[in-house]
Design a protein around this motif. Structure first.
Motif, PDB file in Angstrom:
ATOM      1  N   ALA A   6      -3.757   4.473  57.118  1.00 46.92           N
ATOM      2  CA  ALA A   6      -3.999   3.202  56.433  1.00 46.92           C
ATOM      3  C   ALA A   6      -2.709   2.390  56.337  1.00 46.92           C
ATOM      4  CB  ALA A   6      -4.562   3.439  55.037  1.00 46.92           C
ATOM      5  N   ALA A   7      -2.867   1.075  56.409  1.00 42.60           N
ATOM      6  CA  ALA A   7      -1.775   0.135  56.151  1.00 42.60           C
ATOM      7  C   ALA A   7      -2.172  -0.707  54.950  1.00 42.60           C
ATOM      8  CB  ALA A   7      -1.513  -0.745  57.358  1.00 42.60           C
ATOM      9  N   ALA A   8      -1.193  -1.053  54.130  1.00 39.92           N
ATOM     10  CA  ALA A   8      -1.446  -1.897  52.957  1.00 39.92           C
ATOM     11  C   ALA A   8      -0.819  -3.266  53.177  1.00 39.92           C
ATOM     12  CB  ALA A   8      -0.856  -1.251  51.708  1.00 39.92           C
ATOM     13  N   TYR A   9      -1.530  -4.285  52.753  1.00 40.67           N
ATOM     14  CA  TYR A   9      -0.955  -5.632  52.769  1.00 40.67           C
ATOM     15  C   TYR A   9      -0.997  -6.184  51.350  1.00 40.67           C
ATOM     16  CZ  TYR A   9      -0.008 -10.533  53.463  1.00 40.67           C
ATOM     17  OH  TYR A   9       0.541 -11.782  53.366  1.00 40.67           O
ATOM     18  N   ALA A  10       0.174  -6.560  50.844  1.00 43.74           N
ATOM     19  CA  ALA A  10       0.279  -7.119  49.491  1.00 43.74           C
ATOM     20  C   ALA A  10       1.014  -8.447  49.561  1.00 43.74           C
ATOM     21  CB  ALA A  10       1.025  -6.150  48.567  1.00 43.74           C
ATOM     22  N   ARG A  11       0.645  -9.353  48.674  1.00 45.73           N
ATOM     23  CA  ARG A  11       1.238 -10.692  48.701  1.00 45.73           C
ATOM     24  C   ARG A  11       1.182 -11.307  47.316  1.00 45.73           C
ATOM     25  NH1 ARG A  11      -0.643 -15.470  48.091  1.00 45.73           N
ATOM     26  NH2 ARG A  11      -2.771 -14.668  47.920  1.00 45.73           N
ATOM     27  N   PHE A  12       2.189 -12.140  47.003  1.00 49.20           N
ATOM     28  CA  PHE A  12       2.038 -13.021  45.857  1.00 49.20           C
ATOM     29  C   PHE A  12       2.579 -14.392  46.237  1.00 49.20           C
ATOM     30  CE2 PHE A  12       6.362 -11.480  44.823  1.00 49.20           C
ATOM     31  CZ  PHE A  12       7.008 -12.664  44.496  1.00 49.20           C
ATOM     32  N   SER A  13       1.973 -15.422  45.685  1.00 51.22           N
ATOM     33  CA  SER A  13       2.454 -16.779  45.908  1.00 51.22           C
ATOM     34  C   SER A  13       3.462 -17.100  44.821  1.00 51.22           C
ATOM     35  CB  SER A  13       1.287 -17.773  45.902  1.00 51.22           C
ATOM     36  OG  SER A  13       0.587 -17.692  44.679  1.00 51.22           O
ATOM     37  N   SER A  14       3.946 -18.326  44.809  1.00 45.40           N
ATOM     38  CA  SER A  14       5.010 -18.679  43.867  1.00 45.40           C
ATOM     39  C   SER A  14       4.486 -19.170  42.527  1.00 45.40           C
ATOM     40  CB  SER A  14       5.904 -19.762  44.481  1.00 45.40           C
ATOM     41  OG  SER A  14       5.127 -20.886  44.836  1.00 45.40           O
ATOM     42  N   ASP A  15       3.146 -19.173  42.337  1.00 40.94           N
ATOM     43  CA  ASP A  15       2.604 -19.715  41.089  1.00 40.94           C
ATOM     44  C   ASP A  15       2.522 -18.636  40.001  1.00 40.94           C
ATOM     45  OD1 ASP A  15       0.751 -18.496  42.710  1.00 40.94           O
ATOM     46  OD2 ASP A  15      -0.954 -19.648  41.971  1.00 40.94           O
ATOM     47  N   ASN A  16       3.620 -18.543  39.242  1.00 41.84           N
ATOM     48  CA  ASN A  16       3.694 -17.652  38.071  1.00 41.84           C
ATOM     49  C   ASN A  16       3.473 -16.182  38.408  1.00 41.84           C
ATOM     50  OD1 ASN A  16       4.047 -19.906  36.378  1.00 41.84           O
ATOM     51  ND2 ASN A  16       1.839 -20.246  36.318  1.00 41.84           N
ATOM     52  N   GLN A  17       3.857 -15.764  39.606  1.00 40.19           N
ATOM     53  CA  GLN A  17       3.769 -14.353  39.963  1.00 40.19           C
ATOM     54  C   GLN A  17       5.148 -13.877  40.397  1.00 40.19           C
ATOM     55  OE1 GLN A  17       0.582 -14.774  42.923  1.00 40.19           O
ATOM     56  NE2 GLN A  17      -0.751 -13.632  41.569  1.00 40.19           N
ATOM     57  N   ARG A  18       5.336 -12.565  40.414  1.00 38.06           N
ATOM     58  CA  ARG A  18       6.631 -12.017  40.773  1.00 38.06           C
ATOM     59  C   ARG A  18       6.434 -10.615  41.332  1.00 38.06           C
ATOM     60  NH1 ARG A  18       5.779 -12.428  35.371  1.00 38.06           N
ATOM     61  NH2 ARG A  18       6.052 -10.576  34.079  1.00 38.06           N
ATOM     62  N   ASP A  19       7.541  -9.862  41.476  1.00 36.01           N
ATOM     63  CA  ASP A  19       7.484  -8.554  42.120  1.00 36.01           C
ATOM     64  C   ASP A  19       6.573  -7.572  41.387  1.00 36.01           C
ATOM     65  OD1 ASP A  19       8.984  -9.014  44.350  1.00 36.01           O
ATOM     66  OD2 ASP A  19      10.879  -8.473  43.425  1.00 36.01           O
TER      67      ASP A  19
END
Length: 366
Positions: A6-19
């Motif tokens: 399995a491969a995981a893909y994670a993402r956050f945009s710049s709208d009030n999200q962080r690491d």
């Protein structure tokens, strides 16, 4: 039984999200893999990247790796981490399918049944709606800021700074000379190369410490803000393909204009003259070419470049204005100086070199 990779893909945009958002996604995916018996072999992470576009480095790398057979399934925490654009979602899901990769969502049960297909389409539609609605709300807030003639983000134009308290534009005294020199010299009939040389001689550079470019000159000359008019929402940010084009203007009813909304650096009359001159130059390309007669044009080469790099660079005619009185100097200049800045051969005054060459020519008595 073969354990699927399995491969995981994670993402956050710049709208009030962080690491921390990434950590939560990865933990949920790891737990999902343990539950399903998958072996997690690769994690792809895009930080501060919007899912409304496919211009995400790790996302694209994941697609490339799927073609190499590095994993068997791809897992996301939610489908909106994969994409919030219906077209991109369908496009890249198809690529994964062609590469034999199954896509799983931790929070959404998509088992491939007819009912899950409908649910998946609804989820994708809701994700795109959320993104577009958020953009609309953000724009609403930015317009309110614009009506107050405040800075809405990004770098202010050359010649301006932003007051840290009021958030309004103020004159940048260290740069105002750039704007004034550009307009005054352009209206006096000087070409871009002459203006750039003058700015360099005055010690001006771009904000990144590099010489000011021709593109920057065009941007300055076209910027109506220098007349004291605050302008917001003038150009389209992206087209249907997600490409930016600052030359594509919006309809006038969508543009916010506030006369006197920012400090004036250029009179409206001079600005209008500059626009007329630029439009005229478009219709008459080469307006600044060959205004002087050069007897030795194409006949003499730079000895320094010939000696140092073994290349015969032609000495080209050049006109410049120097000193407080802007005296005109006509010279021959190595063509390699403007291209690479490597040649150190000084310019030769036209009257001196031409007089010298003419003096060496044999004369015949008639």
């Amino acid at each position: 039984m073969t354990i699927q990779r399995a491969a995981a893909y994670a993402r956050f945009s710049s709208d009030n999200q962080r690491d921390e958002s990434i950590d939560a996604q990865v933990r949920a995916i790891e737990a999902y893999c343990k539950q399903k018996g998958f072996e997690l072999v690769k994690i792809y992470i895009d930080r501060a990247k919007s899912a409304t576009t496919d211009k995400r480095p790790q996302f694209q790398q994941m697609i490339v790796d799927s073609e190499k057979g590095l994993f068997d399934v791809l897992i996301v925490h939610k489908l909106d981490r994969f994409s919030r654009d219906k077209y991109d979602s369908a496009k890249y899901k198809r690529k994964l399918k062609l590469n034999g990769i199954k896509l799983y969502s931790v929070t959404e049960n998509l088992d491939g049944s007819p009912e899950s297909v409908i649910m998946e389409s609804l989820l994708e539609g809701m994700a795109e709606y959320y993104s577009k609605n958020l953009a609309r709300e953000v724009m609403k807030g930015m317009k309110e800021t614009a009506y107050q003639c405040k800075h809405t983000g990004g770098l202010p134009p050359i010649g301006y700074a932003v007051d840290p308290v009021t958030k309004k534009y103020i004159i940048n005294e260290e740069e105002r000379g750039i704007v004034e020199t550009v307009f005054s010299m352009f209206l006096a009939g000087h070409g871009y190369n002459q203006i750039i040389r003058e700015l360099t001689e005055q010690g001006y550079t771009s904000r990144y410490g590099k010489p000011i470019s021709k593109g920057t000159l065009g941007t300055i000359l076209r910027n109506e803000k220098y007349t004291g008019t605050y302008i917001f929402n003038l150009t389209d940010s992206k087209d249907a393909a997600g490409k930016r084009n600052g030359n594509r203007h919006k309809n006038s009813e969508d543009v916010i204009r506030v006369e006197g909304g920012m400090p004036q650096l250029v009179t409206k009359e001079d600005f209008q003259k500059a626009q007329e001159k630029m439009n005229q130059n478009k219709r008459q390309p080469g307006a600044y070419k060959a205004k002087e007669m050069y007897l030795l044009s194409g006949l003499i080469v730079c000895g320094e470049c010939l000696k140092n790099v073994g290349i015969q660079y032609a000495m080209m005619g050049n006109t410049k204005y120097s000193g407080r009185s802007k005296l005109k100097y006509v010279t021959y200049r190595c063509g390699n100086r403007d291209r690479t800045k490597a040649c150190k051969n000084p310019e030769l005054r036209r009257e001196y070199i031409e007089a010298y060459v003419l003096a060496q020519l044999p004369r015949e008595d008639f």
